[in-house]
Design an enzyme around this catalytic site. Structure first.
Site, PDB file in Angstrom:
ATOM      1  N   GLY A  47     -50.435   8.488   3.326  1.00 33.54           N
ATOM      2  CA  GLY A  47     -49.847   9.619   3.643  1.00 33.54           C
ATOM      3  C   GLY A  47     -49.252  10.075   2.262  1.00 33.54           C
ATOM      4  O   GLY A  47     -49.361   9.496   1.091  1.00 33.54           O
ATOM      5  N   GLN A  48     -48.683  11.545   2.314  1.00 34.19           N
ATOM      6  CA  GLN A  48     -47.913  12.032   1.144  1.00 34.19           C
ATOM      7  C   GLN A  48     -46.564  12.079   1.596  1.00 34.19           C
ATOM      8  O   GLN A  48     -46.545  12.702   2.695  1.00 34.19           O
ATOM      9  CB  GLN A  48     -48.644  13.064   0.680  1.00 34.19           C
ATOM     10  CG  GLN A  48     -50.213  13.111   0.602  1.00 34.19           C
ATOM     11  CD  GLN A  48     -50.741  14.469   0.442  1.00 34.19           C
ATOM     12  OE1 GLN A  48     -50.019  15.239  -0.653  1.00 34.19           O
ATOM     13  NE2 GLN A  48     -51.901  14.812   0.881  1.00 34.19           N
ATOM     14  N   ASP A 169     -46.704  -5.626   3.776  1.00 35.39           N
ATOM     15  CA  ASP A 169     -47.224  -5.124   2.669  1.00 35.39           C
ATOM     16  C   ASP A 169     -46.001  -5.026   1.617  1.00 35.39           C
ATOM     17  O   ASP A 169     -45.489  -4.087   1.203  1.00 35.39           O
ATOM     18  CB  ASP A 169     -47.610  -3.689   2.716  1.00 35.39           C
ATOM     19  CG  ASP A 169     -48.629  -3.284   1.503  1.00 35.39           C
ATOM     20  OD1 ASP A 169     -48.836  -4.095   0.569  1.00 35.39           O
ATOM     21  OD2 ASP A 169     -48.734  -2.048   1.497  1.00 35.39           O
TER      22      ASP A 169
HETATM   23  N1  LIG Z   1     -37.952   8.019   3.161  1.00 34.10           N
HETATM   24  C1  LIG Z   1     -38.236   8.257   2.142  1.00 34.10           C
HETATM   25  N2  LIG Z   1     -37.503   8.798   0.916  1.00 34.10           N
HETATM   26  C2  LIG Z   1     -37.829   9.161  -0.462  1.00 34.10           C
HETATM   27  N3  LIG Z   1     -39.251   8.561  -0.843  1.00 34.10           N
HETATM   28  C3  LIG Z   1     -39.951   8.170  -0.007  1.00 34.10           C
HETATM   29  C4  LIG Z   1     -39.457   8.022   1.391  1.00 34.10           C
HETATM   30  N4  LIG Z   1     -40.705   7.418   2.294  1.00 34.10           N
HETATM   31  C5  LIG Z   1     -41.704   7.020   1.135  1.00 34.10           C
HETATM   32  N5  LIG Z   1     -41.259   7.626   0.002  1.00 34.10           N
HETATM   33  C6  LIG Z   1     -41.952   7.495  -1.367  1.00 34.10           C
HETATM   34  O1  LIG Z   1     -43.298   7.853  -0.997  1.00 34.10           O
HETATM   35  C7  LIG Z   1     -44.198   6.684  -1.487  1.00 34.10           C
HETATM   36  C8  LIG Z   1     -45.354   6.643  -0.387  1.00 34.10           C
HETATM   37  O2  LIG Z   1     -44.847   6.301   0.786  1.00 34.10           O
HETATM   38  P1  LIG Z   1     -45.279   5.321   1.816  1.00 34.10           P
HETATM   39  O3  LIG Z   1     -45.359   3.843   1.094  1.00 34.10           O
HETATM   40  O4  LIG Z   1     -44.629   5.166   3.117  1.00 34.10           O
HETATM   41  O5  LIG Z   1     -46.681   5.690   2.166  1.00 34.10           O
HETATM   42  P2  LIG Z   1     -48.217   5.173   2.150  1.00 34.10           P
HETATM   43  O6  LIG Z   1     -49.179   6.309   2.416  1.00 34.10           O
HETATM   44  O7  LIG Z   1     -48.120   4.488   3.534  1.00 34.10           O
HETATM   45  O8  LIG Z   1     -48.351   4.196   0.971  1.00 34.10           O
HETATM   46  P3  LIG Z   1     -49.075   3.078   0.683  1.00 34.10           P
HETATM   47  O9  LIG Z   1     -50.394   3.140   0.404  1.00 34.10           O
HETATM   48  O10 LIG Z   1     -48.209   2.121  -0.366  1.00 34.10           O
HETATM   49  O11 LIG Z   1     -49.244   2.219   2.276  1.00 34.10           O
HETATM   50  C9  LIG Z   1     -43.234   5.491  -1.464  1.00 34.10           C
HETATM   51  O12 LIG Z   1     -43.649   4.719  -2.344  1.00 34.10           O
HETATM   52  C10 LIG Z   1     -42.078   6.154  -2.061  1.00 34.10           C
HETATM   53  O13 LIG Z   1     -42.068   6.257  -3.344  1.00 34.10           O
END
Ligand SMILES: Nc1ncnc2c1ncn2[C@@H]1O[C@H](COP(=O)(O)OP(=O)(O)OP(=O)(O)O)[C@@H](O)[C@H]1O
Length: 603
Positions: A47-48, A169
């Site tokens: 996600g973003q 993770d």
């Molecule tokens: N609640 C939040 N508040 C501020 N920043 C956040 C929050 N949640 C996520 N982020 C930022 O967004 C980034 C990506 O979020 P997240 O890890 O949940 O996404 P993902 O797509 O599941 O990533 P990954 O590929 O690492 O699994 C995080 O590393 C962090 O920098």
């Protein structure tokens, strides 16, 4: 220099459409207020994440709070509906947040819903990640700070695990601090629950079953546990091993397995992890790190980690309470008793029974011999057999009514096991400079012979034994640069079972047969002898039917026969020299060699 965050997470490729489509300018989901989508906070495999600001600033109670459903600024996690995680509807992560959101150190999700092409999750806005902190502080972090992180992260993980989940993770990018300038700026949070799995059944509370699927890897290569690399079912120990690597990365700025590239990066990283002892990994750091690392790599699949004792190792390194760079209040809430006496528990050997597993960093190759109970029978072994002597031994054995039942090779010399219990009626053999001699095998197949034993030498020659009188109706083999679990898995589905295997330097040859008289089969692969896995499989009725090893890895195929023998006794031996005296002792107990291999068993 600004380093990019680790981008080696597997099982999380960004979806083309999802990654390129622009997120909406405004969002409102699941009864939430309207939010204006502002700056991007981060982007992951799934996600973003953006800052969302309430379109109409609330004056209601809680609006000035930086967390909670009424906050003016929140975090919005967008996942495109065509992304891999959304194949079956809302992202899997949502269901995990439903169970865990709001527990210690996990941000709360306030609203969620679908808006057009996007799944949107509204959650508490947090601040920089530990990776950001490390990077902006000159790619280093004080020992005090890392120790506070250890204490608090252990409390967060203890609580997380208590709810029945493993995170899957753990890495610096997934630990966030509260927003700067707010009361929670020193508070640690754990995000990204997309790879979380259950280690405990929610209904009957039983631990999930052990399994190993060497072709499955989920997580981030740099921080993954060795068990995760090897495709073992995730359990609590994996989060702790990843936490140990996370702490050492923050403390030292580098882990010894960084820098590998290419298709077999995962293999090389895992090999290096196994070859790095806690001593050298934690050199020049306080003993707490080495003690933690050792405790973690010794955890059994279903063992409950001693979180409090582990945290107690780091507590004295955290600095005076009240002046700590990271809050360790969470740890207090979880009710950890950090008594110095707890530390002794970590050293304790599990009821004194299991030997401590230490990654000594020096690979060693050994003979592996497997013995099965069998009614008294004639069995013979030959080892250190040069090419020129193979014929003589086999012919003599045949004359005495024996056939080859297993073969192996060490230092260019062959080992042959011959016995009267094979049930074969005729046998052919081939010593070839090809690994494997395809033309010859095809010819024997045409004549009704099937491969029954295989061995390879480090220089590329092969010894192939093919027999008549087997139950097999069809055979297929594969030679591969890595253990071909994917192929094996595919063949299992077609009714084939592994009936022999061999290695030649680092290459593998696997032979699978139809109608092998088996009802189930599994494989154990490791960079050392996988004693825990083998014992767990034995407990489920599997017995080793093939083994082979390279200088790096040992593989065991375990099976359940259609007709169970009366005596299921099986023993394995690992010896640096061919176990000639041991074999005789086993014979005296009616235990006969059923498989033999030479290769990596100790690391
Ligand atoms: N609640 C939040 N508040 C501020 N920043 C956040 C929050 N949640 C996520 N982020 C930022 O967004 C980034 C990506 O979020 P997240 O890890 O949940 O996404 P993902 O797509 O599941 O990533 P990954 O590929 O690492 O699994 C995080 O590393 C962090 O920098």
């Amino acid at each position: 220099m600004v380093e990019e965050p680790t981008d080696d997470r597997e099982n999380a490729e960004a979806d083309e459409d999802g990654a390129s489509a622009p997120v909406p300018e405004k969002t409102q989901v699941g009864g939430s207020p309207v939010y204006i989508v502002e700056r991007k906070l981060g982007k992951g495999g799934f996600g973003q994440v953006y800052v969302g600001r309430r379109a109409t600033t609330s004056t209601a109670k809680g609006a000035n709070e930086h967390i909670g459903p009424g906050a003016n600024e929140i975090a919005l996690k967008f996942e495109h509906r065509s992304s891999k995680g959304c194949n079956y509807g809302p992202p899997y992560e949502w269901s995990v947040y439903n169970s865990l959101g709001g527990i210690l150190g996990v941000p709360k999700v306030h609203f969620k819903g679908r808006q057009g092409e996007w799944y949107v999750m509204v959650m508490d806005l947090l601040g920089p990640s530990l990776w950001d902190k490390w990077n902006t502080c000159g790619q280093s972090m004080s020992q005090e700070m890392v120790s506070c992180i250890a204490v608090e992260a252990l409390a967060i993980l203890e609580n997380f695990h208590r709810q029945g989940f493993v995170h899957g993770d753990i890495k610096p990018e997934n630990f966030l601090l509260g927003p700067p300038g707010t009361p929670t700026e020193k508070k640690l949070y754990l995000v990204d629950l997309g790879l979380a799995t259950r280690w405990r059944d929610p209904v009957c509370a039983a631990h999930v079953d052990y399994d190993q699927r060497p072709d499955v890897f989920r997580g981030t290569v740099r921080y993954a546990s060795v068990h995760a690399h090897l495709g073992r079912t995730a359990s609590r120990r994996d989060d702790l091993e990843s936490l140990a690597y996370t702490l050492l990365f923050l403390l030292k700025g580098r882990l010894p397995w960084q820098g590998y590239q290419g298709d077999n990066k995962g293999f090389l990283v895992c090999k290096k992890k196994m070859a790095t002892c806690a001593e050298s990994l934690c050199r020049y750091s306080p003993p707490a790190y080495r003690q933690f690392m050792e405790a973690v790599i010794n955890l059994k699949f279903d063992e409950e980690p001693k979180y409090a004792a582990m945290a107690a190792l780091f507590e004295p390194l955290c600095g005076p309470p009240g002046r700590r760079p990271i809050s360790t209040d969470g740890a207090k809430k979880v009710g950890m008793k950090r008594k110095a006496t707890d530390m002794g528990n970590l050293e304790e050997d599990d009821k004194g029974a299991a030997k401590k597993k230490v990654r000594i960093g020096i690979p060693a190759q050994q003979w592996i011999t497997i013995y099965n109970a069998h009614k008294p029978m004639k069995q013979r072994y030959h080892y250190n057999v040069a090419n020129s002597r193979v014929e003589q031994h086999i012919e003599k054995g045949n004359d005495d009514g024996l056939f080859v039942s297993s073969v192996s090779c060490a230092q260019e010399l062959w080992a042959l096991i011959m016995d009267a219990g094979t049930g074969y009626s005729a046998q052919m053999w081939n010593l070839s400079t090809q690994f494997l001699p395809k033309e010859w095998i095809l010819e024997q197949w045409d004549d009704g012979y099937y491969i029954t034993s295989l061995a390879g030498s480090t220089t590329g020659s092969a010894l192939v034994i093919m027999s008549k009188g087997t139950p097999y109706t069809q055979q297929s083999y594969k030679v591969s640069d890595s253990f071909p679990f994917k192929w094996i898995n595919k063949k299992w589905k077609e009714g084939f079972y592994v009936t022999s295997m061999a290695t030649c330097a680092t290459r593998w040859a696997i032979c699978m047969s139809r109608n092998a008289g088996l009802v189930d089969q599994c494989a154990e692969l490791d960079y050392m002898y996988p004693s825990e896995g083998i014992h767990r499989r034995w407990d489920c009725g599997f017995r080793i039917t093939c083994c082979a090893a390279t200088p790096d890895q040992a593989a065991f195929v375990l099976s359940i026969p259609r007709r169970r023998p009366g005596d299921e006794t099986q023993e394995t031996l690992r010896t640096s020299a061919f176990p000639r005296t041991h074999v005789k002792e086993k014979w005296a107990k009616n235990l006969y060699i059923s498989a033999v291999a030479f290769g990596r068993t100790v690391s």
